[in-house]
Write a protein that holds these residues in place. Sequence first.
Motif: not given
Length: 114
Positions: A36-42
Amino acid sequence: MQAAEVDPQRTKSYVEEAFRLVSEKPGVEEVLIMNRSGVPVKTSMDRQDSLQYACLYDNLREKCQAFLTKIEPAQTLTFLRVRTKYHEVLITPDAKITVLVVQNAKDSFININT
């Protein structure tokens, strides 16, 4: 509240399953899932590209949301499709994750050489 109304938990297994399902679709070239913060997780992209796409998406989302608010204040962005001659970008944001898909946009009736 009924079970069907409850949002599924966005756990690591949920993200992995969503990534797998989207990646298996025909024509999909790249997949990026952000928190939700816009950080790529995958992602299937390299790190630099995924960070750049995430940043560009955030700017695009803000502009689209401002546009939607002008048209109808109660509306929120639920799906965005952007198509070019060669690619199509599909974006599905929700409260916990955002899935961004880049896919091949070739159509059998469009002559790309023109």
